[in-house]
Each structure stands twice: as C-alpha cells, then as structure tokens.
Design a protein around this motif. Structure first.
Motif, PDB file in Angstrom:
ATOM      1  N   LEU A  40      15.144 -78.092 -51.180  1.00  0.00           N
ATOM      2  CA  LEU A  40      14.777 -78.319 -49.785  1.00  0.00           C
ATOM      3  C   LEU A  40      13.441 -77.682 -49.441  1.00  0.00           C
ATOM      4  O   LEU A  40      13.085 -76.636 -49.973  1.00  0.00           O
ATOM      5  CB  LEU A  40      15.856 -77.745 -48.858  1.00  0.00           C
ATOM      6  CG  LEU A  40      17.195 -78.474 -48.791  1.00  0.00           C
ATOM      7  CD1 LEU A  40      18.177 -77.694 -47.941  1.00  0.00           C
ATOM      8  CD2 LEU A  40      17.005 -79.885 -48.238  1.00  0.00           C
ATOM      9  N   GLU A  44      13.142 -78.272 -43.656  1.00  0.00           N
ATOM     10  CA  GLU A  44      14.438 -78.944 -43.797  1.00  0.00           C
ATOM     11  C   GLU A  44      15.578 -77.938 -43.773  1.00  0.00           C
ATOM     12  O   GLU A  44      16.568 -78.129 -43.054  1.00  0.00           O
ATOM     13  CB  GLU A  44      14.470 -79.714 -45.126  1.00  0.00           C
ATOM     14  CG  GLU A  44      13.501 -80.882 -45.204  1.00  0.00           C
ATOM     15  CD  GLU A  44      13.457 -81.496 -46.591  1.00  0.00           C
ATOM     16  OE1 GLU A  44      13.204 -82.698 -46.690  1.00  0.00           O
ATOM     17  OE2 GLU A  44      13.663 -80.753 -47.580  1.00  0.00           O
ATOM     18  N   ARG A  47      16.080 -76.544 -40.405  1.00  0.00           N
ATOM     19  CA  ARG A  47      16.712 -77.486 -39.476  1.00  0.00           C
ATOM     20  C   ARG A  47      18.216 -77.544 -39.693  1.00  0.00           C
ATOM     21  O   ARG A  47      18.975 -77.846 -38.780  1.00  0.00           O
ATOM     22  CB  ARG A  47      16.088 -78.868 -39.660  1.00  0.00           C
ATOM     23  CG  ARG A  47      15.480 -79.425 -38.363  1.00  0.00           C
ATOM     24  CD  ARG A  47      14.598 -80.609 -38.647  1.00  0.00           C
ATOM     25  NE  ARG A  47      13.325 -80.225 -39.259  1.00  0.00           N
ATOM     26  CZ  ARG A  47      12.838 -80.748 -40.383  1.00  0.00           C
ATOM     27  NH1 ARG A  47      13.509 -81.679 -41.027  1.00  0.00           N
ATOM     28  NH2 ARG A  47      11.666 -80.343 -40.849  1.00  0.00           N
TER      29      ARG A  47
END
Lengths: 113, 113
Positions: A40, A44, A47
DNA sequence: CAGGATCCGCCGCGATACTG
DNA sequence: CAGTATCGCGGCGGATCCTG
C-alpha cells in the motif's frame, strides 16, 4: 536495529517476552494486517485507518521498519510515492495475525450476548 | 465488561482492531503464557517475572480478569491464597501465544547473526 | 503526496510504604 | 501472602503547522 533492553526480560523463561515491544504499539497489528493483504501507498493505508494521524502513522511505520517487519520503497518522482510492504520477516508474522483474527471473532461474538 | 470506545476503531475494516487493547499491556502475553502452562498463585507468578512490581502485576491481572481471559480464585484463609487460571475464553487465546512463540524464535534467531 | 518539526496532555509503568 | 494507596516521571499518542 533492535530497540534493546527495556527491562531485560531476556533471562525470563518465556519465549514471547522479547517481542511484546513489537506489538504494543497502538496500531501495529492493524497496520500489519492491512499490509499482509496488499502493498500500500502511504495515503491508501492512511485512508484505511482515518482515525490515525499522519504523524503518528509515520512513526509507527518507522518503528516497524526498524524492527525489520516492513519494507519502505521510495519512488523518486514528483509527486512523491512511497509504498509499504511486508518483508520476509514480516510475512512470518502473518500466522499471528490469523490467530488474532480468529480469537477476535470468537471474543466479540461471545461478548455481545 | 469491555473497555469500549477508545477511538472507535469498530468501523475499521479490520478484525484485529478491537483487541489491540487487550494485548497492549507490557506483560499481558507473558502472563497469559505462564497461566496457559499451569494455574498459579500470585507469588508463584510474580517469582516467574521478578522484574515486574507487585502493584503493576496486580493491575494487569485485574485488567485481564475484566476482559474475561483469566479467573481469580480466592481462598478465604490465613495466610491468604489466590490462584489465577485461564477462563474458557482465555484458553482460546492459546493459539495466538503459540503463533507468537513461533515467530519470536524465528525473529530472534534471524536477529543475532 | 508523504512526510518532518514542535508542542503538549495524559497515563503507562515503576518505586515505595502500608494493611488484613 | 496478596494485595491496596500514593506519588511521580517519561514517553506514547495526538493536534497543528510547515516543506520538497
């Protein structure tokens, strides 16, 4: 690059004593869980756990990197791009995550009745 | 008697998020490890981990008791006798300990070369 | 976009002393 | 023997602002 010697548990007759420090971070297991699913980017990952501050997420990532569990790949470009993934040692932690997950499910089931 | 709502991770798409609080204590896994081997009196347990203060050991034991992982049996006698053991839920945590132990061994091996 | 730099409150964790 | 009761420090965890 270990963070040695917090209160010398090394002579303790308990194999798990030495790694308590690794998992004691507030979000360590969650981070490792997400990274075990896929590599990731920083954004990302952030989030996926929005209640964690950028600053603190960075800190924990550095810690896990120092422990040798995750790899940090920097792409020198604009805008910058950084990807996090599990190292070989990090992947050896996955069974722990699986066990934790199983326990978590049983625990929460049992706890809402 | 759960300790609810620290920063509401409940909506997080991660099963292990909810139990991070359980294992974050400095000696939780060690305590659970010893109790998974045998029921122990307070003093016996404390002797197995001498670098932990009485006061703090008591605290962590209470926490684990509140989480429903260990059972506290008081024998009303003089001198007092208190025995700690795993509950049914506590025993479900053993696979996690096993996984942790396996990882710990690999981790420490890999780290001293 | 992915962070580094500061600043700070709170509590995790420990030391020590006292009780039933 | 198995705790409670205080007291205190350090650092975890978080907010907020700034940069290449």
């Amino acid at each position: 690059m270990l963070k040695q010697e917090n209160s010398d548990k090394s002579f303790l007759d308990c194999p798990v004593a030495g790694i308590q420090d690794i998992i004691k971070g507030k979000w360590t297991t969650v981070i490792l869980y997400f990274l075990s699913q896929s590599t990731l980017r920083f954004g990302e990952l952030n989030r996926k756990m929005p209640m964690v501050t950028q600053a603190y997420l960075t800190k924990e990532l550095r810690i896990l990197e120092n422990y040798g569990l995750i790899h940090r790949e920097v792409y020198p470009q604009v805008p910058p791009k950084v990807e996090y993934s599990l190292t070989a040692m990090g992947k050896k932690f996955i069974p722990v995550l699986d066990a934790l997950e199983k326990f978590a499910i049983e625990y929460e089931q049992d706890n809402q009745k």
